[in-house]
Enzyme design. Structure first.
Site, PDB file in Angstrom:
ATOM      1  N   HIS A   1      -9.660  -8.904  -7.850  1.00 59.87           N
ATOM      2  CA  HIS A   1      -9.535  -8.321  -6.520  1.00 59.87           C
ATOM      3  C   HIS A   1      -9.958  -9.347  -5.478  1.00 59.87           C
ATOM      4  O   HIS A   1     -11.102  -9.795  -5.454  1.00 59.87           O
ATOM      5  CB  HIS A   1     -10.457  -7.097  -6.428  1.00 59.87           C
ATOM      6  CG  HIS A   1     -10.591  -6.530  -5.050  1.00 59.87           C
ATOM      7  ND1 HIS A   1     -11.804  -6.310  -4.438  1.00 59.87           N
ATOM      8  CD2 HIS A   1      -9.645  -6.137  -4.155  1.00 59.87           C
ATOM      9  CE1 HIS A   1     -11.610  -5.798  -3.236  1.00 59.87           C
ATOM     10  NE2 HIS A   1     -10.319  -5.678  -3.035  1.00 59.87           N
TER      11      HIS A   1
ATOM     12  N   ASP B   1     -14.130  -7.642  -9.493  1.00 61.39           N
ATOM     13  CA  ASP B   1     -14.531  -7.978  -8.130  1.00 61.39           C
ATOM     14  C   ASP B   1     -15.898  -8.662  -8.256  1.00 61.39           C
ATOM     15  O   ASP B   1     -16.732  -8.233  -9.050  1.00 61.39           O
ATOM     16  CB  ASP B   1     -14.635  -6.698  -7.304  1.00 61.39           C
ATOM     17  CG  ASP B   1     -15.110  -6.939  -5.887  1.00 61.39           C
ATOM     18  OD1 ASP B   1     -14.320  -6.728  -4.963  1.00 61.39           O
ATOM     19  OD2 ASP B   1     -16.290  -7.295  -5.697  1.00 61.39           O
TER      20      ASP B   1
ATOM     21  N   ASP C   1      -0.334  -0.011  -4.522  1.00 70.22           N
ATOM     22  CA  ASP C   1      -1.769   0.304  -4.514  1.00 70.22           C
ATOM     23  C   ASP C   1      -2.000   1.586  -3.726  1.00 70.22           C
ATOM     24  O   ASP C   1      -1.668   1.660  -2.540  1.00 70.22           O
ATOM     25  CB  ASP C   1      -2.503  -0.873  -3.835  1.00 70.22           C
ATOM     26  CG  ASP C   1      -4.021  -0.713  -3.843  1.00 70.22           C
ATOM     27  OD1 ASP C   1      -4.511   0.334  -4.308  1.00 70.22           O
ATOM     28  OD2 ASP C   1      -4.703  -1.639  -3.374  1.00 70.22           O
TER      29      ASP C   1
ATOM     30  N   GLU D   1      -1.905   0.561  -8.646  1.00 69.22           N
ATOM     31  CA  GLU D   1      -3.332   0.242  -8.568  1.00 69.22           C
ATOM     32  C   GLU D   1      -4.104   1.422  -7.985  1.00 69.22           C
ATOM     33  O   GLU D   1      -3.656   2.059  -7.038  1.00 69.22           O
ATOM     34  CB  GLU D   1      -3.485  -0.990  -7.670  1.00 69.22           C
ATOM     35  CG  GLU D   1      -4.902  -1.463  -7.469  1.00 69.22           C
ATOM     36  CD  GLU D   1      -4.938  -2.798  -6.696  1.00 69.22           C
ATOM     37  OE1 GLU D   1      -3.965  -3.576  -6.800  1.00 69.22           O
ATOM     38  OE2 GLU D   1      -5.921  -3.037  -5.984  1.00 69.22           O
TER      39      GLU D   1
ATOM     40  N   LYS E   1       0.847  -1.192   0.000  1.00 72.54           N
ATOM     41  CA  LYS E   1       0.000   0.000   0.000  1.00 72.54           C
ATOM     42  C   LYS E   1       0.886   1.247   0.000  1.00 72.54           C
ATOM     43  O   LYS E   1       1.890   1.296   0.736  1.00 72.54           O
ATOM     44  CB  LYS E   1      -0.881   0.003   1.242  1.00 72.54           C
ATOM     45  CG  LYS E   1      -1.845  -1.177   1.278  1.00 72.54           C
ATOM     46  CD  LYS E   1      -2.955  -1.017   0.251  1.00 72.54           C
ATOM     47  CE  LYS E   1      -3.885  -2.229   0.236  1.00 72.54           C
ATOM     48  NZ  LYS E   1      -5.005  -2.065  -0.693  1.00 72.54           N
TER      49      LYS E   1
ATOM     50  N   GLU F   1     -11.503  -2.703  -8.587  1.00 71.81           N
ATOM     51  CA  GLU F   1     -12.215  -3.208  -7.415  1.00 71.81           C
ATOM     52  C   GLU F   1     -13.377  -2.306  -7.032  1.00 71.81           C
ATOM     53  O   GLU F   1     -14.322  -2.753  -6.384  1.00 71.81           O
ATOM     54  CB  GLU F   1     -11.275  -3.412  -6.223  1.00 71.81           C
ATOM     55  CG  GLU F   1     -10.802  -2.135  -5.576  1.00 71.81           C
ATOM     56  CD  GLU F   1      -9.871  -2.385  -4.387  1.00 71.81           C
ATOM     57  OE1 GLU F   1      -8.857  -3.081  -4.580  1.00 71.81           O
ATOM     58  OE2 GLU F   1     -10.147  -1.865  -3.287  1.00 71.81           O
TER      59      GLU F   1
END
Lengths: 444, 444
Positions: free
Chosen positions: B352, B325, B247, B273, B219, B302
């Site tokens: 996802h 997703d 992400d 992402e 992240k 997602e």
């Protein structure tokens, strides 16, 4: 001076409009115009009213969503909210866990709209001004502080927005007076819903002309030959000099929209509204490229979910008429962002009216747009339909086909107590009668 | 043979994951992984289970939305639904009045996902196959009949989709055997949530490597220097040859995303992402144009609301990795449409996972994608996080960093009775303890 919000209440109001086919179109055949109706009350006793619009079933879901957000509102000091409304708005749209349910779209975003619009009503009442006048009188820095610029800064910065408003200060008084004298041009959708007969269309069009309307919109998209016939009737009745728009309510595929509209070119249409999915920026762009050379513009926005979608529509050239709605996006704060984006990309704003309360709401935004942002009426008009205005304390007022600026303090959305008692779903008097007569059934 | 749906029940399940900062990222700091959990039962006694994922507060709103749709489901004959699932799907997403609350996005669309996924579970159980195998074994015409092509026909027609599936029949058995032998590659996100310390990242990364993982996601987006330090730690621990993805969970403005990611180029990142708003197709395209030449692809999906948004991302080149997703869009039916669109535009699908149940769901879609649609594993991998699998009767199984194909009939989403009793909000045993201990408060 501190004045905290003491309570938030919400009612599920629904009107049985489907019984008359009012509002019928290619995608929405039997709408019952409805709204979660909110009341905010402060410790000093000031009240703010807000609503968000739905078509009936599911109105209770938006009511529940409003209740979910209410702990973020009750107990907050209104003077702090109004001093930094942009941050407060973000606290509602970006709540850590709830944001996942959007983000910034659908049910949760409509709930935010209801809440913040009630706050705007409260602010305007506190200042003893109609909302449009509050907006017009705010300093550019104050106005811009109500907007969350997240995810639009690549197209519009805070500084640019302030400069834009500063530059338009010249002539504001004159434009305000002009609004008071002659109002803002309207067009009517009430003459040609999809479910109406040709006779009804002719009669209603003549009545509207007699009231001063010169701009008309017709629903299309169910059957091409039927569209041609009805467009002919409407064009003949309204006259050749006036503006005629059509609305497909998302019915078509992209190539189908282009082919269908080419057949309607002889009726000289100003715009085709919602030719396809409201989510399809690139599809609208393709349609615009095909139809703009034939004199037809693309209008959309009543189901455009937020400023980020509008940004793309406006920047790419996919939209020639920007149809903001006051309670689809996250209320006034986000509508202001879109009005400024539209100005930047030189696209006229033509708000979505109709349903219940939308005309009352949206007139304030167009008055502000003209006086403080665009300074132009060219290609600009507000939608008007003549349904359900009787429920409001201060219904919108049309003179010679123009919206006249509201004078009462607030956002014009407060409803009469008798209307609340009659139309609360499912306990209101009117609903109890319709249910006991077997005309409506309780499903949810 | 007719077998009508007799009942639909839904539970509000929530897990207190925020206590450990599991799932923390730049936009979602304290998620409590949650789900409305549905049970459908037919007259013959067959049961189907479904869920849709949320982050905690507001889970009850999705439960209410599912109840709102339930009258469209209960009483319907499953054999008729499965014979023309595309039409049934449209009856849920385009209900005359309810459609206004989306359309096809947010709370209402997640509710549709929960319902139709429970129907897919039921169908697979009826056929005594895991869902991926049911999908793989359907004839192209049957599979395509489950999809609503509205608003994507400009990019993919029913006939084109059937042809695509026909052409991939060659080699299906071999690919199915390959899945049973070695599985579908996974990557792990569990090592580097934003709230984790460097020591925790190192420890978890070593553990994951020992389990066979070679692909990792981190992240980013809160603090650039912190991102560099953590990327350095992770890259050093994982080794130079393996894949590293990052992400940002929508944190950035468009120009900011480009500038920030240029600083992270030395860490050789496969993708960034969700660099910005999930609604911003044209913004992602601009970022892709800037970062693709530096070897970084754009991944998103997602929070991509429906097939119409995916269509634009895929067609325009704004997305190099397509992150479907199973319960953000309207369930399996719409995911199938996106898998086919991705194939058409030659974009790899990397689903996802995470949250609760998402890994269990999504493995079925990738197995189907490989065996029946794409026939390639190049640039394809499924997200894996190691939270909350213990609540499922048939949790996903990872071997040597790969998802192994589920063998139990259905969609793998049925939960244990003890989990339902412990985690139902707010009455479950775990919640009652957390509330009485003052660790959680009842807000909604």
């Amino acid at each position: 001076m501190a004045d905290k919000i003491k309570s938030l209440t919400v009612l599920d109001l629904r009107f049985p409009t489907s019984l008359n086919k009012d509002g019928s179109d290619a995608m929405n055949k039997n709408p019952d115009y409805s709204c979660p109706y909110l009341t905010l009350e402060t410790e000093s006793g000031l009240k703010g009213y807000g609503m968000t619009f739905t078509l009936g079933r599911g109105n209770n879901i938006v009511c529940e969503a409003i209740k979910l957000l209410s702990h973020l509102v009750v107990g907050q000091d209104t003077s702090k909210i109004f001093a930094d409304f942009g941050s407060f708005w973000r606290s509602l749209t970006s709540e850590d866990q709830i944001r996942w349910l959007g983000p910034e779209k659908g049910v949760m975003h409509m709930a935010v709209a209801g809440i913040v619009n009630a706050l705007w009503d409260l602010w305007a009442k506190k200042e003893k001004k109609p909302l449009w006048k509050l907006l017009v009188d705010l300093e550019p820095e104050q106005l811009v502080a109500t907007i969350d610029f997240r995810h639009i800064e690549d197209c519009l910065t805070k500084e640019e927005a302030i400069e834009m408003l500063q530059n338009m200060k010249v002539g504001k008084e004159k434009r305000e007076q002009e609004m008071r004298d002659t109002g803002f041009p309207a067009y009517t959708t009430s003459c040609a819903w999809l479910g109406y007969s040709e006779e009804k269309i002719m009669r209603l069009c003549k009545e509207a002309k007699a009231q001063g309307f010169t701009r008309f919109k017709m629903k299309v998209g169910a059957d091409l030959e039927d569209d041609k016939r009805r467009a002919g009737v409407l064009r003949d009745t309204m006259g050749q000099d006036h503006l005629l728009m059509v609305d497909a309510n998302q019915k078509w595929e992209v190539p189908q929209a282009i082919a269908w509209m080419k057949e309607l070119v002889p009726f000289r249409l100003t715009w085709i509204e919602e030719p396809t999915s409201p989510d399809d920026v690139l599809g609208h762009l393709e349609i615009a490229k095909a139809l703009n050379p034939l004199g037809i513009g693309i209008a959309t926005g009543e189901q455009c979910q937020n400023r980020i979608m509008f940004k793309q529509f406006l920047k790419s050239g996919a939209m020639q008429y920007c149809q903001i709605d006051c309670c689809r996006m996250g209320g006034v704060n986000e509508v202001l962002a879109v009005i400024l984006l539209a100005r930047k990309f030189k696209v006229p704003v033509c708000p979505h009216g109709g349903g219940v309360g939308l005309c009352e709401y949206i007139q304030h935004m167009s008055m502000f747009d003209y006086i403080a942002v665009s300074g132009s009426l060219e290609n600009r008009m507000i939608e008007y339909t003549d349904h359900l205005h009787e429920h409001f304390h201060h219904p919108c007022e049309i003179k010679n086909g123009c919206y006249m600026p509201p004078e009462a303090p607030g956002f014009s959305i407060e409803m009469k107590d008798t209307s609340l008692a009659d139309y609360e779903w499912p306990h209101g008097k009117v609903w109890q009668r319709l249910i006991s007569d077997g005309i409506y059934k309780l499903l949810d």
